[in-house]
Design a protein around this motif. Sequence first.
Motif, PDB file in Angstrom:
ATOM      1  N   GLU A  86       0.825  -1.215   0.000  1.00  0.00           N
ATOM      2  CA  GLU A  86       0.000   0.000   0.000  1.00  0.00           C
ATOM      3  C   GLU A  86       0.858   1.263   0.000  1.00  0.00           C
ATOM      4  N   LYS A  87       2.034   1.191   0.649  1.00  0.00           N
ATOM      5  CA  LYS A  87       2.972   2.322   0.613  1.00  0.00           C
ATOM      6  C   LYS A  87       3.376   2.648  -0.826  1.00  0.00           C
ATOM      7  N   ARG A  88       3.356   1.615  -1.655  1.00  0.00           N
ATOM      8  CA  ARG A  88       3.771   1.761  -3.054  1.00  0.00           C
ATOM      9  C   ARG A  88       2.574   1.894  -4.000  1.00  0.00           C
ATOM     10  N   GLY A  89       1.405   2.159  -3.417  1.00  0.00           N
ATOM     11  CA  GLY A  89       0.208   2.384  -4.218  1.00  0.00           C
ATOM     12  C   GLY A  89      -0.405   1.129  -4.800  1.00  0.00           C
ATOM     13  N   VAL A  90      -0.075  -0.020  -4.230  1.00  0.00           N
ATOM     14  CA  VAL A  90      -0.611  -1.290  -4.727  1.00  0.00           C
ATOM     15  C   VAL A  90      -1.642  -1.821  -3.734  1.00  0.00           C
ATOM     16  N   TYR A  91      -2.882  -1.962  -4.200  1.00  0.00           N
ATOM     17  CA  TYR A  91      -3.965  -2.414  -3.331  1.00  0.00           C
ATOM     18  C   TYR A  91      -4.565  -3.744  -3.792  1.00  0.00           C
ATOM     19  N   LYS A  92      -4.324  -4.087  -5.050  1.00  0.00           N
ATOM     20  CA  LYS A  92      -4.828  -5.342  -5.606  1.00  0.00           C
ATOM     21  C   LYS A  92      -3.715  -6.028  -6.392  1.00  0.00           C
ATOM     22  N   VAL A  93      -3.688  -7.363  -6.347  1.00  0.00           N
ATOM     23  CA  VAL A  93      -2.664  -8.125  -7.063  1.00  0.00           C
ATOM     24  C   VAL A  93      -3.316  -9.293  -7.784  1.00  0.00           C
ATOM     25  N   ASP A  94      -2.568  -9.860  -8.747  1.00  0.00           N
ATOM     26  CA  ASP A  94      -3.090 -10.964  -9.551  1.00  0.00           C
ATOM     27  C   ASP A  94      -2.554 -12.326  -9.122  1.00  0.00           C
ATOM     28  N   GLY A  95      -1.558 -12.313  -8.271  1.00  0.00           N
ATOM     29  CA  GLY A  95      -1.027 -13.589  -7.804  1.00  0.00           C
ATOM     30  C   GLY A  95      -0.003 -13.405  -6.712  1.00  0.00           C
ATOM     31  N   VAL A  96       0.015 -14.352  -5.767  1.00  0.00           N
ATOM     32  CA  VAL A  96       0.965 -14.320  -4.655  1.00  0.00           C
ATOM     33  C   VAL A  96       1.534 -15.720  -4.458  1.00  0.00           C
ATOM     34  N   LEU A  97       2.850 -15.790  -4.299  1.00  0.00           N
ATOM     35  CA  LEU A  97       3.522 -17.064  -4.088  1.00  0.00           C
ATOM     36  C   LEU A  97       4.219 -17.077  -2.732  1.00  0.00           C
ATOM     37  N   PHE A  98       4.015 -18.153  -1.985  1.00  0.00           N
ATOM     38  CA  PHE A  98       4.725 -18.401  -0.731  1.00  0.00           C
ATOM     39  C   PHE A  98       5.533 -19.690  -0.894  1.00  0.00           C
ATOM     40  N   ASP A  99       6.834 -19.621  -0.679  1.00  0.00           N
ATOM     41  CA  ASP A  99       7.703 -20.800  -0.644  1.00  0.00           C
ATOM     42  C   ASP A  99       8.307 -20.800   0.756  1.00  0.00           C
ATOM     43  N   LEU A 100       7.648 -21.490   1.676  1.00  0.00           N
ATOM     44  CA  LEU A 100       7.963 -21.348   3.097  1.00  0.00           C
ATOM     45  C   LEU A 100       9.205 -22.132   3.515  1.00  0.00           C
ATOM     46  N   GLY A 101       9.574 -21.983   4.783  1.00  0.00           N
ATOM     47  CA  GLY A 101      10.740 -22.693   5.302  1.00  0.00           C
ATOM     48  C   GLY A 101      12.014 -21.879   5.166  1.00  0.00           C
ATOM     49  N   VAL A 218       3.289 -15.423  11.475  1.00  0.00           N
ATOM     50  CA  VAL A 218       3.601 -14.584  10.312  1.00  0.00           C
ATOM     51  C   VAL A 218       2.880 -15.105   9.075  1.00  0.00           C
ATOM     52  N   PHE A 219       2.950 -16.430   8.857  1.00  0.00           N
ATOM     53  CA  PHE A 219       2.311 -17.004   7.666  1.00  0.00           C
ATOM     54  C   PHE A 219       0.797 -16.833   7.706  1.00  0.00           C
ATOM     55  N   GLU A 220       0.206 -17.073   8.862  1.00  0.00           N
ATOM     56  CA  GLU A 220      -1.255 -16.962   8.985  1.00  0.00           C
ATOM     57  C   GLU A 220      -1.733 -15.554   8.629  1.00  0.00           C
ATOM     58  N   LYS A 221      -1.047 -14.541   9.163  1.00  0.00           N
ATOM     59  CA  LYS A 221      -1.419 -13.152   8.884  1.00  0.00           C
ATOM     60  C   LYS A 221      -1.199 -12.810   7.413  1.00  0.00           C
ATOM     61  N   ALA A 222      -0.028 -13.192   6.892  1.00  0.00           N
ATOM     62  CA  ALA A 222       0.312 -12.856   5.506  1.00  0.00           C
ATOM     63  C   ALA A 222      -0.625 -13.548   4.526  1.00  0.00           C
ATOM     64  N   LEU A 223      -1.011 -14.785   4.826  1.00  0.00           N
ATOM     65  CA  LEU A 223      -1.918 -15.508   3.942  1.00  0.00           C
ATOM     66  C   LEU A 223      -3.267 -14.803   3.862  1.00  0.00           C
ATOM     67  N   ASP A 224      -3.785 -14.408   5.007  1.00  0.00           N
ATOM     68  CA  ASP A 224      -5.068 -13.695   5.024  1.00  0.00           C
ATOM     69  C   ASP A 224      -4.979 -12.379   4.255  1.00  0.00           C
ATOM     70  N   ASP A 225      -3.896 -11.645   4.452  1.00  0.00           N
ATOM     71  CA  ASP A 225      -3.734 -10.369   3.750  1.00  0.00           C
ATOM     72  C   ASP A 225      -3.587 -10.578   2.245  1.00  0.00           C
ATOM     73  N   ALA A 226      -2.843 -11.605   1.861  1.00  0.00           N
ATOM     74  CA  ALA A 226      -2.664 -11.894   0.437  1.00  0.00           C
ATOM     75  C   ALA A 226      -4.003 -12.227  -0.213  1.00  0.00           C
ATOM     76  N   LEU A 227      -4.786 -13.047   0.448  1.00  0.00           N
ATOM     77  CA  LEU A 227      -6.094 -13.429  -0.081  1.00  0.00           C
ATOM     78  C   LEU A 227      -7.023 -12.226  -0.213  1.00  0.00           C
ATOM     79  N   SER A 228      -6.928 -11.318   0.744  1.00  0.00           N
ATOM     80  CA  SER A 228      -7.800 -10.139   0.724  1.00  0.00           C
ATOM     81  C   SER A 228      -7.454  -9.177  -0.412  1.00  0.00           C
TER      82      SER A 228
END
Length: 317
Positions: A86-101, A218-228
């Motif tokens: 949001e700091k960079r003016g981005v409010y919507k995205v088309d895809g998010v990738l998580f490669d955890l660990g 961290v993952f739980e919060k980020a996943l929810d935000d990514a989905l939103s």
Amino acid sequence: MFEHKSVMLHEAVDALQVKKDGIYVDCTLGGGGHSSQILSQLESGHLYCFDQDQHAIDAASKRLSKISDHFTIIHSNFKNIKSELEKRGVYKVDGVLFDLGVSSPQFDEASRGFSYNLDARLDMRMNQQQKLSAYEVVNEYSYNDLVRILFKYADEKFAKSIARGIEKEREIQPIETTFQLVDVIKKAIPAKYRRKGGHPAKRTFQAIRIEVNDELGVFEKALDDALSMLNVNGRVAVITFQSLEDKICKYRFNELTKMPDLPKNIAIIPEGLEPSFKKVTRKPILASEEELEENHRSHSAKLRVIERVKENGEEKD
């Protein structure tokens, strides 16, 4: 040198169905394998990458720059995905990738203190600027807190004896190195159990690492935000390497795609009550046999993918 072999590289990026003009986020930049694959498919689109490790950022930046300049690397924990974008003016995205660990270079670099096979000062911080490290967890956490994290994050059946062993050892002297901790763990586990099930310190090190980096929270919060933040037709792809992360992902995806409870005699779901998401993968995708032979990290990997199909009553085309 930061060299990291990305797990399920093509499967994960293909699942995102990258559009040339889309906005994408790689929450776990690492060596830049997945990011490179995404960036190479963009023309007018843009890729945002998150990482806390400056070594990874430096190496990946050089790698991505050879492809194009349609990327931005954000030196931050991906739990800040929403605020940083949001700091960079981005409010919507088309895809998010998580490669955890943890990436291979972090394990392989002894000074990072992640590995029970390399002797180093206890550390395990993904962000080396944060205060809490494995040293504080091992030397300052109470017996009860040590037992809690060993049970919760590693399902360690010898959690109590390991915690007691740590408590006794640190009364004599601080436990400063990985090998000191490994010795304590080995003494706490009966010999017959040390001979099977892999390295006896594996579960304890996993639990401490998760605690130091708050990986599950961290993952739980980020996943929810990514989905939103997903546009309609946008997708989130998640690669997990241990059961606790996979459960968070699985349950959240189930929750979002669950059909509403309706009377049995209603054959058609009333308009507006359909779930806003659909699972792209009903069961997790596993690494191919070829990859399993080439990359040992892929053995426990699971890939799950979800897609937004409507928003604010808007149906997918």
